[in-house]
Write a protein that holds these residues in place. Structure first.
Motif, PDB file in Angstrom:
ATOM      1  N   ASN A   1       1.845  13.060  -8.831  1.00 46.57           N
ATOM      2  CA  ASN A   1       2.252  11.985  -7.938  1.00 46.57           C
ATOM      3  C   ASN A   1       2.222  12.459  -6.482  1.00 46.57           C
ATOM      4  O   ASN A   1       2.052  13.657  -6.211  1.00 46.57           O
ATOM      5  CB  ASN A   1       3.649  11.469  -8.324  1.00 46.57           C
ATOM      6  CG  ASN A   1       4.712  12.553  -8.227  1.00 46.57           C
ATOM      7  OD1 ASN A   1       4.815  13.266  -7.239  1.00 46.57           O
ATOM      8  ND2 ASN A   1       5.524  12.671  -9.276  1.00 46.57           N
ATOM      9  N   PRO A   2       2.366  11.543  -5.510  1.00 46.08           N
ATOM     10  CA  PRO A   2       2.265  11.923  -4.097  1.00 46.08           C
ATOM     11  C   PRO A   2       3.252  13.003  -3.669  1.00 46.08           C
ATOM     12  O   PRO A   2       2.922  13.841  -2.825  1.00 46.08           O
ATOM     13  CB  PRO A   2       2.533  10.606  -3.372  1.00 46.08           C
ATOM     14  CG  PRO A   2       2.055   9.559  -4.321  1.00 46.08           C
ATOM     15  CD  PRO A   2       2.424  10.074  -5.689  1.00 46.08           C
TER      16      PRO A   2
ATOM     17  N   ASP B   1       2.784  10.427   3.351  1.00 47.57           N
ATOM     18  CA  ASP B   1       2.115   9.145   3.566  1.00 47.57           C
ATOM     19  C   ASP B   1       0.620   9.217   3.246  1.00 47.57           C
ATOM     20  O   ASP B   1       0.043   8.265   2.708  1.00 47.57           O
ATOM     21  CB  ASP B   1       2.315   8.667   5.003  1.00 47.57           C
ATOM     22  CG  ASP B   1       3.735   8.194   5.274  1.00 47.57           C
ATOM     23  OD1 ASP B   1       4.484   7.987   4.303  1.00 47.57           O
ATOM     24  OD2 ASP B   1       4.089   8.041   6.459  1.00 47.57           O
TER      25      ASP B   1
ATOM     26  N   ALA C   1       0.320   9.422  -0.537  1.00 44.45           N
ATOM     27  CA  ALA C   1       0.699   8.143  -1.135  1.00 44.45           C
ATOM     28  C   ALA C   1      -0.429   7.124  -0.987  1.00 44.45           C
ATOM     29  O   ALA C   1      -0.684   6.333  -1.912  1.00 44.45           O
ATOM     30  CB  ALA C   1       1.974   7.613  -0.483  1.00 44.45           C
ATOM     31  N   LEU C   2      -1.128   7.143   0.146  1.00 39.40           N
ATOM     32  CA  LEU C   2      -2.230   6.209   0.323  1.00 39.40           C
ATOM     33  C   LEU C   2      -3.384   6.525  -0.618  1.00 39.40           C
ATOM     34  O   LEU C   2      -3.984   5.615  -1.212  1.00 39.40           O
ATOM     35  CB  LEU C   2      -2.723   6.231   1.773  1.00 39.40           C
ATOM     36  CG  LEU C   2      -3.889   5.291   2.075  1.00 39.40           C
ATOM     37  CD1 LEU C   2      -3.554   3.852   1.691  1.00 39.40           C
ATOM     38  CD2 LEU C   2      -4.283   5.377   3.545  1.00 39.40           C
TER      39      LEU C   2
ATOM     40  N   ASP D   1      -3.209   7.708  -3.510  1.00 40.21           N
ATOM     41  CA  ASP D   1      -2.818   7.273  -4.856  1.00 40.21           C
ATOM     42  C   ASP D   1      -2.389   5.811  -4.921  1.00 40.21           C
ATOM     43  O   ASP D   1      -2.013   5.322  -5.998  1.00 40.21           O
ATOM     44  CB  ASP D   1      -1.666   8.142  -5.375  1.00 40.21           C
ATOM     45  CG  ASP D   1      -2.160   9.429  -6.024  1.00 40.21           C
ATOM     46  OD1 ASP D   1      -3.361   9.508  -6.335  1.00 40.21           O
ATOM     47  OD2 ASP D   1      -1.341  10.345  -6.209  1.00 40.21           O
ATOM     48  N   SER D   2      -2.442   5.101  -3.795  1.00 40.07           N
ATOM     49  CA  SER D   2      -1.933   3.729  -3.771  1.00 40.07           C
ATOM     50  C   SER D   2      -2.733   2.790  -4.656  1.00 40.07           C
ATOM     51  O   SER D   2      -2.240   1.726  -5.047  1.00 40.07           O
ATOM     52  CB  SER D   2      -1.933   3.191  -2.332  1.00 40.07           C
ATOM     53  OG  SER D   2      -3.265   3.094  -1.819  1.00 40.07           O
ATOM     54  N   THR D   3      -3.964   3.176  -5.003  1.00 43.74           N
ATOM     55  CA  THR D   3      -4.785   2.322  -5.869  1.00 43.74           C
ATOM     56  C   THR D   3      -4.254   2.260  -7.294  1.00 43.74           C
ATOM     57  O   THR D   3      -4.754   1.476  -8.104  1.00 43.74           O
ATOM     58  CB  THR D   3      -6.238   2.821  -5.867  1.00 43.74           C
ATOM     59  OG1 THR D   3      -6.255   4.242  -6.058  1.00 43.74           O
ATOM     60  CG2 THR D   3      -6.926   2.484  -4.549  1.00 43.74           C
ATOM     61  N   LYS D   4      -3.225   3.044  -7.603  1.00 44.40           N
ATOM     62  CA  LYS D   4      -2.587   2.936  -8.921  1.00 44.40           C
ATOM     63  C   LYS D   4      -1.966   1.559  -9.116  1.00 44.40           C
ATOM     64  O   LYS D   4      -1.795   1.118 -10.260  1.00 44.40           O
ATOM     65  CB  LYS D   4      -1.511   4.012  -9.086  1.00 44.40           C
ATOM     66  CG  LYS D   4      -2.057   5.423  -9.272  1.00 44.40           C
ATOM     67  CD  LYS D   4      -0.934   6.430  -9.426  1.00 44.40           C
ATOM     68  CE  LYS D   4      -1.481   7.838  -9.635  1.00 44.40           C
ATOM     69  NZ  LYS D   4      -0.395   8.848  -9.741  1.00 44.40           N
ATOM     70  N   MET D   5      -1.638   0.884  -8.022  1.00 45.58           N
ATOM     71  CA  MET D   5      -1.078  -0.461  -8.170  1.00 45.58           C
ATOM     72  C   MET D   5      -2.171  -1.462  -8.520  1.00 45.58           C
ATOM     73  O   MET D   5      -1.878  -2.590  -8.937  1.00 45.58           O
ATOM     74  CB  MET D   5      -0.353  -0.887  -6.884  1.00 45.58           C
ATOM     75  CG  MET D   5      -1.251  -1.167  -5.705  1.00 45.58           C
ATOM     76  SD  MET D   5      -0.288  -1.696  -4.274  1.00 45.58           S
ATOM     77  CE  MET D   5      -1.595  -1.879  -3.051  1.00 45.58           C
TER      78      MET D   5
ATOM     79  N   TRP E   1      -7.260  -6.821  -1.718  1.00 47.80           N
ATOM     80  CA  TRP E   1      -6.543  -5.580  -1.393  1.00 47.80           C
ATOM     81  C   TRP E   1      -7.093  -4.935  -0.135  1.00 47.80           C
ATOM     82  O   TRP E   1      -6.326  -4.574   0.770  1.00 47.80           O
ATOM     83  CB  TRP E   1      -6.642  -4.600  -2.572  1.00 47.80           C
ATOM     84  CG  TRP E   1      -6.332  -3.185  -2.216  1.00 47.80           C
ATOM     85  CD1 TRP E   1      -5.098  -2.647  -1.960  1.00 47.80           C
ATOM     86  CD2 TRP E   1      -7.260  -2.095  -2.070  1.00 47.80           C
ATOM     87  NE1 TRP E   1      -5.203  -1.298  -1.668  1.00 47.80           N
ATOM     88  CE2 TRP E   1      -6.527  -0.941  -1.732  1.00 47.80           C
ATOM     89  CE3 TRP E   1      -8.645  -2.001  -2.208  1.00 47.80           C
ATOM     90  CZ2 TRP E   1      -7.130   0.294  -1.512  1.00 47.80           C
ATOM     91  CZ3 TRP E   1      -9.254  -0.760  -1.998  1.00 47.80           C
ATOM     92  CH2 TRP E   1      -8.499   0.360  -1.650  1.00 47.80           C
TER      93      TRP E   1
ATOM     94  N   THR F   1      -4.603  -5.050   2.904  1.00 50.51           N
ATOM     95  CA  THR F   1      -3.845  -3.795   2.930  1.00 50.51           C
ATOM     96  C   THR F   1      -4.536  -2.748   3.794  1.00 50.51           C
ATOM     97  O   THR F   1      -3.936  -2.215   4.735  1.00 50.51           O
ATOM     98  CB  THR F   1      -3.650  -3.235   1.506  1.00 50.51           C
ATOM     99  OG1 THR F   1      -2.898  -4.169   0.737  1.00 50.51           O
ATOM    100  CG2 THR F   1      -2.890  -1.913   1.545  1.00 50.51           C
TER     101      THR F   1
END
Length: 205
Positions: free
Chosen positions: A2-3, A23, A26-27, A29-33, A148, A152
């Motif tokens: 994870n991030p 940050d 997290a970005l 890995d943000s495509t996990k959503m 997205w 985003t």
């Protein structure tokens, strides 16, 4: 990973605090959503770093320890290579090759309409068309021509404001039919780009 785990790797390698790096990781890995399995890793590519991460965070930043950090190096060594067990970094073309079940009938017209409906600034075209530029595959534009990316990613780049409209294309349109390949799963196999590179090296040797 994870991030937070990736950010801790960055702290150990580069000093500073977790907040200096979280940050960025997290970005990535943000495509996990958008897709809950490892098909989500479209930003785990040089295209993702060059066309998304760097435009948002810049080429360099100073961490809390006063050290200049190169964003490209951070992404590659602390995240992308780690997630693929230091075996390779896939290309955006590898992901597009896995999009074998995307309906092709009417796709060009659908993308043209999407572009015309939501892109009102000609300067954005280079960003939106970048997947096609590097892959030569029309279906690659689905990675940027969706709700997205428009609502985003572009706002995070400061290139556009979010649009309160019904979008004709969402990330589900290309993620749902995308085939799951073993190379996406922590480097269990080599993607097409890495296979071709290895074959070339063997010919040279």
């Amino acid at each position: 990973m994870n991030p937070v785990q990736h950010a801790n790797i960055s702290v150990k390698r580069r000093g500073g605090e977790l907040e200096d790096y979280i940050d960025i990781h997290a970005l990535i890995d943000s495509t996990k959503m958008l897709c809950t399995d490892n098909r989500h890793r479209i930003l785990h590519t040089f295209w993702g770093v060059q066309e998304v991460i760097i435009p948002i965070f810049g080429h360099h930043f100073e961490n809390s320890a006063g050290q200049s950090i190169e964003v490209k190096d951070l992404c590659e060594k602390d995240h992308l290579l780690v997630d693929f067990h230091h075996r390779f970094i896939p290309t955006i073309g590898d992901f597009v090759a896995a999009m074998q079940d995307i309906p092709s009938d009417g796709l060009a017209k659908r993308l043209e309409k999407f572009h015309a409906d939501v892109i009102d600034d000609p300067k954005l075209s280079a960003t939106l068309l970048s997947p096609l530029s590097v892959t030569g595959q029309l279906k690659s534009l689905l990675i940027t021509h969706n709700s997205w990316f428009i609502n985003t990613i572009l706002p995070m780049m400061g290139k556009s404001e979010a649009k309160l409209i019904d979008f004709d294309i969402s990330p589900d349109f290309f993620f749902n039919p995308m085939r799951f390949e073993l190379w996406m799963d922590n480097g269990m196999a080599a993607p097409p780009s890495a296979v071709k590179l290895q074959e070339l090296k063997m010919k040279i040797a």
